[in-house]
Scaffold this active site. Structure first.
Site, PDB file in Angstrom:
ATOM      1  CG  ASP A 143      -8.041  -9.121  66.818  1.00 41.33           C
ATOM      2  OD1 ASP A 143      -8.216  -8.911  65.600  1.00 41.33           O
ATOM      3  OD2 ASP A 143      -7.202  -8.500  67.500  1.00 41.33           O
ATOM      4  CB  SER A 176      -5.568  -1.617  66.067  1.00 36.55           C
ATOM      5  OG  SER A 176      -5.065  -2.311  64.964  1.00 36.55           O
ATOM      6  CG  HIS A 204      -8.781  -5.642  65.114  1.00 41.41           C
ATOM      7  ND1 HIS A 204      -7.742  -6.030  65.933  1.00 41.41           N
ATOM      8  CD2 HIS A 204      -8.387  -4.476  64.527  1.00 41.41           C
ATOM      9  CE1 HIS A 204      -6.745  -5.144  65.852  1.00 41.41           C
ATOM     10  NE2 HIS A 204      -7.114  -4.200  65.010  1.00 41.41           N
TER      11      HIS A 204
END
Length: 458
Positions: free
Chosen positions: A367, A275, A401
């Site tokens: 995601d 991320s 994600h």
């Protein structure tokens, strides 16, 4: 006399499993009207076996089997743990014993419940929190998660008679792994080293926008033969409290620290980022020397939510398209279209074409945090357009994600620090679980290939 002896033996076994601290770690589990279920009547002969017995590392598969059942007896298996903030996670699945009264989760498909089909580790990865939108995170790697498993008669997850129980510790530091807190110059981190003194490939480990210092991925990788620096970069100790500016000089200092460590073999190290950590890791690989290999999990190709500085260079963040942010039918915010395309705001692109790093991108195709697959493909085009090596991109259908180490439950939605509200992160539990197992092996294989070659004896 016999009954008393059995009671003593049973108590001794529970103590070996760590039940001394069970009430403190788990508290009463709301599986039935009385909280903790009582032991089954002595006429029951079912036994719940776990391999490894007693304890294992979190990223290890766990063999679960039951013996002493009636032929083709219907049973329900339940699993539960409490995290360090008291949140309860649990799962259940319905099974049927074989004609010999045995049940092996590696061979018997679940007939429903939290999951279905042949899923030997489903009782862990299918856990769901009692607190809505709560993510399972390990904050103190020096203590295990304590998992309780139970076998109940029949297919009612809360009403069956208890047949067997076991308590298992899932650790995040393999025996002998060394944990070294780091306060070196401005660097705030924890270094994890394999059990035996030696020369190991080094990795800087970066997490996302939640901030603080998360160590569980680094501690697990140290058990696999890497020297891993879990690096905080904001909202920890005396580091900045906010994300408004990210200065690469801080990360450069961390790289120098790791490369200068006597148990880390140069001349290059690796980066592992997820991320926001993937975005900042990409900037490290673009601006800094000494980055040999990098694995990024659902990262960005541009600055997001903060300005990136290095010496006299500045990369401003992408604009936010508030009118493109949507709300799902469940009332969650969907931000996947909420950022301007870096192909429009090119000044926000991280100049990856400067890097000589070898890259692996791990992408969840569901995601919803941002367009990770698009970013990975655009980075690949940009590298190749500048004569650089084509990076490896591995895409996982229906993965969300937060692609974590194996067996962490899917965090499908939760609080996003930058957005300031709960958003959807995407992913389907079974597909996401499969992605995590594969990604964990892929990143280790990648680092072995590109970093272990640096570690020939001096």
């Amino acid at each position: 006399m016999v009954a008393s002896l059995l009671a003593v033996l049973r108590t001794s076994r529970l103590c070996q499993w760590g039940c001394k601290n069970r009430a403190q770690l788990l508290g009463p589990l709301p599986f039935g009207p009385g909280g903790w279920s009582t032991w089954a009547p002595k006429r029951e002969n079912a036994t719940l076996s776990l391999e490894p017995a007693g304890r294992s590392c979190w990223d290890e598969p766990l063999s679960i089997s039951v013996r002493g059942l009636a032929p083709e007896q219907p049973v329900t298996l339940r699993a539960a743990l409490r995290d360090e903030r008291g949140a309860l996670f649990r799962s259940h699945a319905r099974y049927r014993a074989d004609p010999h009264g045995e049940l092996d989760l590696a061979r018997a498909p679940a007939l429903g419940g939290s999951f279905a089909g042949l899923e030997p580790m489903g009782l862990l990865w299918a856990m769901e929190p009692d607190r809505p939108l709560w993510r399972l995170i390990k904050r103190d790697v020096q203590t295990p998660f304590v998992v309780e498993l139970e076998v109940l008669d029949g297919h009612e997850p809360d009403g069956g008679r208890l047949l067997a129980r076991a308590v298992h510790e899932r650790h995040f530091m393999a025996p002998g792994v060394r944990r070294v807190p780091v306060r070196e110059g401005r660097v705030r981190a924890t270094l994890f080293l394999p059990p035996e003194p030696g020369i190991y490939p080094g990795i800087v480990d970066l997490f996302g926008a939640g901030g603080g210092l998360l160590e569980y991925r680094a501690s697990l990788l140290a058990g696999r033969g890497f020297a891993v620096l879990a690096l905080a970069y904001y909202n920890y100790d005396d580091l900045p409290k906010g994300l408004e500016t990210m200065r690469m000089e801080y990360f450069e200092e961390a790289v120098h620290y790791l490369l200068s460590h006597p148990e880390v073999k140069g001349p290059g190290i690796g980066i592992l980022g997820i991320s926001k950590g993937g975005e900042l890791g990409l900037a490290m690989a673009s601006f800094l020397k000494g980055i040999k290999a990098a694995v990024f999990i659902n990262g960005s190709m541009a600055a997001v939510g903060n300005t990136i500085y290095y010496k006299d260079e500045t990369i401003p963040p992408l604009s936010v398209l508030r009118d493109q942010v949507k709300v799902t039918k469940d009332g969650l915010v969907d931000v996947v279209d909420g950022l301007q395309s870096p192909l429009v705001e090119t000044k926000s692109i991280i100049p990856v074409e400067r890097s000589d790093t070898t890259f692996l991108f791990l992408v969840g195709q569901d995601d919803r945090n941002w367009k990770s697959e698009f970013y990975a493909n655009e980075i690949s085009k940009r590298l190749q357009a500048h004569g650089k090596e084509k990076p490896q991109i591995i895409c996982y259908p229906e993965a969300g994600h937060y692609i974590e180490p194996p067996y962490f439950p899917l965090c499908k939605a939760g609080m996003h620090v930058l957005v300031g509200t709960n958003i959807t992160f995407g992913g389907e539990p079974k597909s996401h679980a499969m992605a995590q197992v594969d990604a964990w092996q892929q990143l280790q294989t990648f680092f072995h290939k590109h970093l272990f070659s640096l570690c020939s004896p001096s």
